[in-house]
Design a protein around this motif. Structure first.
Motif, PDB file in Angstrom:
ATOM      1  N   ASP A   4     -11.709  48.174  17.740  1.00  0.00           N
ATOM      2  CA  ASP A   4     -12.410  48.809  18.845  1.00  0.00           C
ATOM      3  C   ASP A   4     -13.429  49.844  18.364  1.00  0.00           C
ATOM      4  O   ASP A   4     -14.467  50.032  18.974  1.00  0.00           O
ATOM      5  CB  ASP A   4     -11.417  49.487  19.788  1.00  0.00           C
ATOM      6  N   LYS A   5     -13.133  50.521  17.279  1.00  0.00           N
ATOM      7  CA  LYS A   5     -14.010  51.581  16.799  1.00  0.00           C
ATOM      8  C   LYS A   5     -14.781  51.179  15.547  1.00  0.00           C
ATOM      9  O   LYS A   5     -15.529  51.970  15.009  1.00  0.00           O
ATOM     10  CB  LYS A   5     -13.196  52.834  16.511  1.00  0.00           C
ATOM     11  N   ASN A   6     -14.585  49.956  15.074  1.00  0.00           N
ATOM     12  CA  ASN A   6     -15.240  49.498  13.851  1.00  0.00           C
ATOM     13  C   ASN A   6     -14.964  50.432  12.675  1.00  0.00           C
ATOM     14  O   ASN A   6     -15.864  50.866  11.980  1.00  0.00           O
ATOM     15  CB  ASN A   6     -16.752  49.343  14.041  1.00  0.00           C
ATOM     16  N   ILE A   7     -13.694  50.753  12.470  1.00  0.00           N
ATOM     17  CA  ILE A   7     -13.275  51.551  11.318  1.00  0.00           C
ATOM     18  C   ILE A   7     -12.505  50.630  10.395  1.00  0.00           C
ATOM     19  O   ILE A   7     -11.554  49.973  10.808  1.00  0.00           O
ATOM     20  CB  ILE A   7     -12.394  52.747  11.748  1.00  0.00           C
ATOM     21  N   LEU A   8     -12.934  50.574   9.143  1.00  0.00           N
ATOM     22  CA  LEU A   8     -12.267  49.743   8.147  1.00  0.00           C
ATOM     23  C   LEU A   8     -11.584  50.673   7.146  1.00  0.00           C
ATOM     24  O   LEU A   8     -12.106  51.737   6.832  1.00  0.00           O
ATOM     25  CB  LEU A   8     -13.292  48.858   7.436  1.00  0.00           C
ATOM     26  N   GLU A   9     -10.449  50.236   6.642  1.00  0.00           N
ATOM     27  CA  GLU A   9      -9.710  51.067   5.694  1.00  0.00           C
ATOM     28  C   GLU A   9      -9.320  50.239   4.483  1.00  0.00           C
ATOM     29  O   GLU A   9      -8.915  49.085   4.609  1.00  0.00           O
ATOM     30  CB  GLU A   9      -8.464  51.624   6.388  1.00  0.00           C
ATOM     31  N   THR A  10      -9.472  50.829   3.315  1.00  0.00           N
ATOM     32  CA  THR A  10      -9.063  50.217   2.055  1.00  0.00           C
ATOM     33  C   THR A  10      -8.090  51.192   1.390  1.00  0.00           C
ATOM     34  O   THR A  10      -7.865  52.290   1.909  1.00  0.00           O
ATOM     35  CB  THR A  10     -10.280  49.963   1.135  1.00  0.00           C
ATOM     36  N   PRO A  11      -7.531  50.850   0.244  1.00  0.00           N
ATOM     37  CA  PRO A  11      -6.607  51.799  -0.398  1.00  0.00           C
ATOM     38  C   PRO A  11      -7.208  53.188  -0.662  1.00  0.00           C
ATOM     39  O   PRO A  11      -6.524  54.193  -0.512  1.00  0.00           O
ATOM     40  CB  PRO A  11      -6.233  51.102  -1.703  1.00  0.00           C
ATOM     41  N   ARG A  12      -8.497  53.253  -1.016  1.00  0.00           N
ATOM     42  CA  ARG A  12      -9.094  54.552  -1.354  1.00  0.00           C
ATOM     43  C   ARG A  12     -10.167  55.030  -0.379  1.00  0.00           C
ATOM     44  O   ARG A  12     -10.643  56.167  -0.493  1.00  0.00           O
ATOM     45  CB  ARG A  12      -9.700  54.492  -2.761  1.00  0.00           C
ATOM     46  N   LEU A  13     -10.553  54.170   0.566  1.00  0.00           N
ATOM     47  CA  LEU A  13     -11.728  54.464   1.395  1.00  0.00           C
ATOM     48  C   LEU A  13     -11.474  54.267   2.877  1.00  0.00           C
ATOM     49  O   LEU A  13     -10.619  53.479   3.274  1.00  0.00           O
ATOM     50  CB  LEU A  13     -12.882  53.538   1.003  1.00  0.00           C
ATOM     51  N   ILE A  14     -12.288  54.940   3.653  1.00  0.00           N
ATOM     52  CA  ILE A  14     -12.443  54.645   5.076  1.00  0.00           C
ATOM     53  C   ILE A  14     -13.916  54.330   5.274  1.00  0.00           C
ATOM     54  O   ILE A  14     -14.791  55.058   4.786  1.00  0.00           O
ATOM     55  CB  ILE A  14     -12.022  55.840   5.948  1.00  0.00           C
ATOM     56  N   TYR A  63     -23.322  48.342  12.686  1.00  0.00           N
ATOM     57  CA  TYR A  63     -22.702  47.752  11.500  1.00  0.00           C
ATOM     58  C   TYR A  63     -23.081  48.504  10.228  1.00  0.00           C
ATOM     59  O   TYR A  63     -23.073  47.942   9.144  1.00  0.00           O
ATOM     60  CB  TYR A  63     -23.055  46.275  11.387  1.00  0.00           C
ATOM     61  N   CYS A  64     -23.428  49.775  10.378  1.00  0.00           N
ATOM     62  CA  CYS A  64     -23.736  50.648   9.242  1.00  0.00           C
ATOM     63  C   CYS A  64     -22.584  51.639   9.114  1.00  0.00           C
ATOM     64  O   CYS A  64     -22.271  52.368  10.056  1.00  0.00           O
ATOM     65  CB  CYS A  64     -25.049  51.376   9.487  1.00  0.00           C
ATOM     66  N   PHE A  65     -21.944  51.652   7.951  1.00  0.00           N
ATOM     67  CA  PHE A  65     -20.747  52.456   7.744  1.00  0.00           C
ATOM     68  C   PHE A  65     -20.938  53.480   6.625  1.00  0.00           C
ATOM     69  O   PHE A  65     -21.467  53.143   5.565  1.00  0.00           O
ATOM     70  CB  PHE A  65     -19.563  51.563   7.361  1.00  0.00           C
ATOM     71  N   ALA A  66     -20.461  54.679   6.863  1.00  0.00           N
ATOM     72  CA  ALA A  66     -20.335  55.658   5.786  1.00  0.00           C
ATOM     73  C   ALA A  66     -19.145  55.228   4.943  1.00  0.00           C
ATOM     74  O   ALA A  66     -18.107  54.842   5.475  1.00  0.00           O
ATOM     75  CB  ALA A  66     -20.102  57.049   6.358  1.00  0.00           C
ATOM     76  N   ILE A  67     -19.309  55.270   3.628  1.00  0.00           N
ATOM     77  CA  ILE A  67     -18.195  55.039   2.713  1.00  0.00           C
ATOM     78  C   ILE A  67     -17.574  56.417   2.484  1.00  0.00           C
ATOM     79  O   ILE A  67     -18.189  57.288   1.873  1.00  0.00           O
ATOM     80  CB  ILE A  67     -18.663  54.426   1.380  1.00  0.00           C
ATOM     81  N   ALA A  75     -18.294  61.628   2.987  1.00  0.00           N
ATOM     82  CA  ALA A  75     -19.131  60.435   2.927  1.00  0.00           C
ATOM     83  C   ALA A  75     -19.833  60.422   1.565  1.00  0.00           C
ATOM     84  O   ALA A  75     -20.577  61.350   1.242  1.00  0.00           O
ATOM     85  CB  ALA A  75     -20.155  60.444   4.054  1.00  0.00           C
ATOM     86  N   ILE A  76     -19.582  59.370   0.774  1.00  0.00           N
ATOM     87  CA  ILE A  76     -20.114  59.305  -0.589  1.00  0.00           C
ATOM     88  C   ILE A  76     -21.070  58.135  -0.777  1.00  0.00           C
ATOM     89  O   ILE A  76     -21.601  57.935  -1.870  1.00  0.00           O
ATOM     90  CB  ILE A  76     -18.982  59.225  -1.631  1.00  0.00           C
ATOM     91  N   GLY A  77     -21.287  57.362   0.271  1.00  0.00           N
ATOM     92  CA  GLY A  77     -22.172  56.210   0.175  1.00  0.00           C
ATOM     93  C   GLY A  77     -22.297  55.540   1.520  1.00  0.00           C
ATOM     94  O   GLY A  77     -21.851  56.057   2.544  1.00  0.00           O
ATOM     95  N   CYS A  78     -22.907  54.364   1.500  1.00  0.00           N
ATOM     96  CA  CYS A  78     -23.202  53.643   2.730  1.00  0.00           C
ATOM     97  C   CYS A  78     -23.104  52.146   2.472  1.00  0.00           C
ATOM     98  O   CYS A  78     -23.476  51.668   1.397  1.00  0.00           O
ATOM     99  CB  CYS A  78     -24.616  54.007   3.189  1.00  0.00           C
ATOM    100  N   ILE A  79     -22.615  51.415   3.481  1.00  0.00           N
ATOM    101  CA  ILE A  79     -22.559  49.956   3.402  1.00  0.00           C
ATOM    102  C   ILE A  79     -22.704  49.413   4.808  1.00  0.00           C
ATOM    103  O   ILE A  79     -22.259  50.043   5.771  1.00  0.00           O
ATOM    104  CB  ILE A  79     -21.246  49.467   2.747  1.00  0.00           C
ATOM    105  N   GLY A  80     -23.348  48.274   4.930  1.00  0.00           N
ATOM    106  CA  GLY A  80     -23.455  47.680   6.254  1.00  0.00           C
ATOM    107  C   GLY A  80     -24.362  46.473   6.274  1.00  0.00           C
ATOM    108  O   GLY A  80     -24.910  46.056   5.251  1.00  0.00           O
ATOM    109  N   LEU A  81     -24.499  45.945   7.470  1.00  0.00           N
ATOM    110  CA  LEU A  81     -25.386  44.804   7.677  1.00  0.00           C
ATOM    111  C   LEU A  81     -26.791  45.312   7.925  1.00  0.00           C
ATOM    112  O   LEU A  81     -26.999  46.250   8.707  1.00  0.00           O
ATOM    113  CB  LEU A  81     -24.900  43.973   8.869  1.00  0.00           C
TER     114      LEU A  81
END
Length: 172
Positions: A4-14, A63-67, A75-81
């Motif tokens: 719903d909020k387009n939040i992705l989570e990995t072991p070290r990142l949001i 679809y633009c996410f702060a890493i 926020a240390i970077g950026c990723i997205g479409l």
């Protein structure tokens, strides 16, 4: 992932949407010429410039996410479409181009690879895309290594706006 909020989570990142209060962190990394040169965008010259980039470019792109590093909540970077129509290379049917960068202190730590794998899963599972495209400056070995580690296949060497570049594709 919170669909719903387009939040992705990995072991070290949001991976989450950019906020205006990220402007100082964005400036910290986007004012570094090593980062802007590899990403092919202008070096940031003030926190206000970074705030305006968030308002004008990052925030309107859903679809633009702060890493964001979980350890520090920064926020240390950026990723997205890449927004449709702003592609650097012709996209195939049901394909989108991905762009990414990360602050210099975090180069070579596998964080961008972690973020890209998460974004690729999100694009496959939530958007039903068939493939993703990545383009890099031919000199940007780091971004090319990230693409390779995530299973992207080199498609072509080409020239974009006078810059020797490389295109990579990942079938989802």
């Amino acid at each position: 992932m919170d669909k719903d909020k387009n939040i992705l989570e990995t072991p070290r990142l949001i991976l989450r949407h950019w906020r205006e209060d990220d402007a100082e962190a964005l400036f910290r990394y986007a004012s570094d010429g090593r980062v802007s040169e590899m990403a092919l965008w202008p070096r940031h010259t003030s926190v206000e410039m970074s705030r305006e980039v968030i308002r004008a470019f990052f925030a309107p792109n859903r679809y633009c996410f702060a890493i964001v590093l979980k350890e520090t909540d920064e926020a240390i970077g950026c990723i997205g479409l890449v927004p449709e129509g702003d592609n650097h290379y012709p996209v195939a049917g049901n394909e989108r181009e991905v762009g990414y960068w990360i602050g210099h202190p975090y180069w070579g730590k596998g964080l961008t690879t972690e973020a890209l794998k998460s974004l690729a899963e999100y694009c496959r599972d939530c958007h039903g895309l068939d493939s993703l495209l990545i383009t890099t400056d031919a000199m940007n070995i780091g971004s090319q290594r990230v693409a390779d580690k995530c299973g992207f296949v080199h498609v072509e060497d080409y020239i974009y706006d006078g810059t020797p570049s490389k295109a990579y594709r990942l079938a989802l």
